[in-house]
Scaffold this active site. Structure first.
Site, PDB file in Angstrom:
ATOM      1  N   TYR A  66     -18.093 -20.633 -41.357  1.00  0.00           N
ATOM      2  CA  TYR A  66     -19.005 -21.362 -42.247  1.00  0.00           C
ATOM      3  C   TYR A  66     -19.919 -22.238 -41.407  1.00  0.00           C
ATOM      4  CZ  TYR A  66     -18.987 -20.933 -47.254  1.00  0.00           C
ATOM      5  OH  TYR A  66     -19.248 -20.501 -48.521  1.00  0.00           O
ATOM      6  N   GLU A  68     -22.951 -24.160 -42.863  1.00  0.00           N
ATOM      7  CA  GLU A  68     -24.018 -24.774 -43.663  1.00  0.00           C
ATOM      8  C   GLU A  68     -24.707 -25.868 -42.857  1.00  0.00           C
ATOM      9  OE1 GLU A  68     -22.164 -26.181 -47.202  1.00  0.00           O
ATOM     10  OE2 GLU A  68     -22.148 -24.213 -48.141  1.00  0.00           O
ATOM     11  N   ASP A 243     -46.204 -13.554 -48.007  1.00  0.00           N
ATOM     12  CA  ASP A 243     -44.956 -12.793 -47.992  1.00  0.00           C
ATOM     13  C   ASP A 243     -45.232 -11.492 -47.246  1.00  0.00           C
ATOM     14  OD1 ASP A 243     -42.734 -11.277 -48.482  1.00  0.00           O
ATOM     15  OD2 ASP A 243     -42.700 -11.628 -50.650  1.00  0.00           O
ATOM     16  N   THR A 272     -38.842 -10.122 -44.863  1.00  0.00           N
ATOM     17  CA  THR A 272     -37.534  -9.509 -44.676  1.00  0.00           C
ATOM     18  C   THR A 272     -37.445  -9.163 -43.191  1.00  0.00           C
ATOM     19  OG1 THR A 272     -38.402  -7.287 -45.009  1.00  0.00           O
ATOM     20  CG2 THR A 272     -37.570  -8.424 -46.973  1.00  0.00           C
ATOM     21  N   LYS A 275     -37.297  -4.164 -43.013  1.00  0.00           N
ATOM     22  CA  LYS A 275     -38.293  -3.148 -43.384  1.00  0.00           C
ATOM     23  C   LYS A 275     -39.009  -2.696 -42.109  1.00  0.00           C
ATOM     24  CE  LYS A 275     -38.467  -4.880 -48.121  1.00  0.00           C
ATOM     25  NZ  LYS A 275     -39.286  -5.425 -49.220  1.00  0.00           N
ATOM     26  N   ARG A 281     -30.500  -6.117 -42.491  1.00  0.00           N
ATOM     27  CA  ARG A 281     -30.890  -6.505 -43.843  1.00  0.00           C
ATOM     28  C   ARG A 281     -30.866  -8.030 -43.942  1.00  0.00           C
ATOM     29  NH1 ARG A 281     -31.785  -3.831 -48.139  1.00  0.00           N
ATOM     30  NH2 ARG A 281     -31.729  -2.042 -46.773  1.00  0.00           N
TER      31      ARG A 281
END
Ligand SMILES: *Cc1c(COP(=O)(O)O)cnc(C)c1O
Length: 480
Positions: A66, A68, A243, A272, A275, A281
């Protein structure tokens, strides 16, 4: 087989054995996916094939941590190695794109956009509002003040490209959260040419005065002038958010430079990584220094805990994209899209905007008497993987559509060039010419059923196999 290929092959063979020892059906589906991808003409414009190094990076215990917070400032102890990989991903991204700031945590493109929206709201609305209220912290507000702030945050305006002109759902489409949390308006394309009309965008922006102007697309087959978009944003006091989810690889590979490179012009750029950029991903946000502090609040205010294994894979993919070979790849992606487009037009097929100057073409299949849905299904029968897509002012709506979107990033990774893309266009036209729209039970025209003439699917599959065999996917990867 090179040493690296041999290592990759044994790594995957052994990994699949370990997986099979617990749930063999997962190992089998994973093997089958490789076979399926190897055996089909993948023309989905948003997909690609990441390198074995990128894929292997995702299969580790970096997933178990973890983390964060941000690099060096975590809500959990013991994050030094996650710090290392996240800092590397951000550093490669800054260097590759010439960005002032990079945030590598978003889990996907949609998540990156949510981070960007909340960052803009925090920086442009919440911050100034708190300052006026004489507070620095929402926790110090009275209930009545908090109600007022919530009203401010919930009443801002966003102007983005409409879905049927090629924009994305997250650019203000009504059913999407972006179209609900903002007052939204959409700009489209010129009905005659299918091209973006900057004067029309500017006129809309002057009238609507959005807080956020969104540029970028999923299905627009042309380049965008981001310098012009920034001028429009500046004139009306909007934040320009670009974007680049679809075309980040063409920016990374220096095919889009100057006015077509969004990074020097936008306040915030989202993307992203899987792509045209050919990474794992995931998503990413690039920002100017001005927006960096609010972007940094993405996790845990908007996003769940960062995926250490995926950020590590982003670092590996971005390191690959900084190699000269990636620029060659990106140029080939664009050149191949030209070959594909010419292959269609010389055989009489209709393309939205008449062609392309990026990595995708939008084929209008209405001339074949088909809906996008019928064309997509018939092509899939013949081993050609595409997706149906609306065309501007689509008479068949967003479900059946009248278009097929095709992109070159994946097959270019396999090594396809001009001749293969010309042949691909020929095969697609052959399938569509030999497909007939079906009828409904009541005898009317169906938008879904179709009949592909006997023998065509097999013939196209054979012709595809010939090309695919010449350009194997993961050529050194041989599973035991
Ligand atoms: C693909 C895409 C997204 C969404 O990416 P996900 O990783 O699927 O969330 C967002 N914006 C644009 C323009 C896209 O093309």
């Amino acid at each position: 087989m090179s040493d690296l290929d041999a290592l990759t092959s044994s790594a995957y063979s052994q990994a699949l054995e370990v997986i099979a020892s617990v749930e063999p059906r997962v190992a089998e589906a994973t093997r089958q996916e490789l076979a399926d991808q190897r055996g089909s003409l993948k023309l989905i414009a948003s997909e690609n094939y990441a390198s074995p190094a990128v894929l292997l990076t995702m299969g580790t215990w970096l997933s178990d941590k973890y983390a964060e917070g941000t690099v060096g400032h975590r809500f959990y102890a013991g994050c030094q190695n996650i710090d290392t990989v996240e800092a590397l991903a951000a550093e490669h991204a800054r260097e590759l794109f010439g960005a002032e700031y990079a945030y590598a945590q978003p889990h996907s493109g949609i998540d990156a956009n949510l981070v960007a929206f909340w960052s803009i709201l925090a920086h442009r609305v919440e911050g100034p509002w708190l300052e006026k209220a004489g507070s620095k912290n929402v926790n110090e507000l009275t209930e009545a003040d908090w109600e007022k702030l919530r009203h401010e945050l919930g009443n801002q305006r966003l102007l983005g490209m409409s879905l049927d002109a090629g924009g994305h759902l997250t650019h203000g489409f009504r059913p999407n959260i972006s179209g609900k949390m903002f007052h939204q308006q959409q700009y489209g394309t010129d009905p005659e040419t299918g091209l973006l009309d900057y004067d029309a965008v500017a006129a809309k922006a002057r009238e609507f005065k959005p807080l956020v102007l969104v540029a970028g697309y999923s299905a627009y087959p042309r380049r965008v002038n981001f310098a012009k978009m920034r001028e429009i944003a500046d004139e009306v006091g909007a934040t320009l958010m670009v974007d680049m989810a679809h075309f980040a690889g063409l920016v990374a590979g220096k095919v889009f430079t100057g006015d077509e490179d969004p990074v020097p012009h936008a306040h915030i750029v989202t993307t992203t990584t899987h792509k045209s950029l050919r990474g794992p991903r995931g998503g990413m946000v690039l920002a100017t220094e001005e927006y960096a502090p609010s972007v940094d609040r993405g996790c845990p205010m908007v996003l769940g805990g960062p995926l250490g294994h995926v950020m590590a894979a982003k670092a590996v993919a971005l390191a690959e994209a900084r190699q000269p070979a990636f620029q060659t790849y990106a140029q080939r992606v664009a050149d191949n899209a030209q070959s594909l487009a010419e292959g269609f037009t010389k055989r009489g097929a209709t393309l939205v905007t008449g062609g392309t100057d990026n990595h995708l073409v939008l084929l209008d299949v209405s001339g074949f008497g088909l809906t996008g849905r019928q064309a997509e299904s018939a092509l899939l029968d013949a081993g050609v993987v595409t997706n149906r897509n609306s065309v501007p002012a689509d008479p068949n709506g967003a479900w059946y559509t009248s278009g097929i979107r095709l992109g070159t990033p994946a097959l270019t990774t396999r090594g396809f060039g001009h001749d293969e893309f010309d042949r691909t266009a020929e095969l697609i036209v052959e399938v569509l010419r030999n497909t007939e729209a079906g009828t409904t039970k009541a005898g009317g025209p169906s938008k879904a059923s179709y009949a592909l003439a006997d023998g065509v699917a097999a013939k196209v599959r054979d012709a595809s196999a010939e090309m695919l065999d010449k350009h194997p996917l993961y050529p050194g990867l041989d599973l035991a």
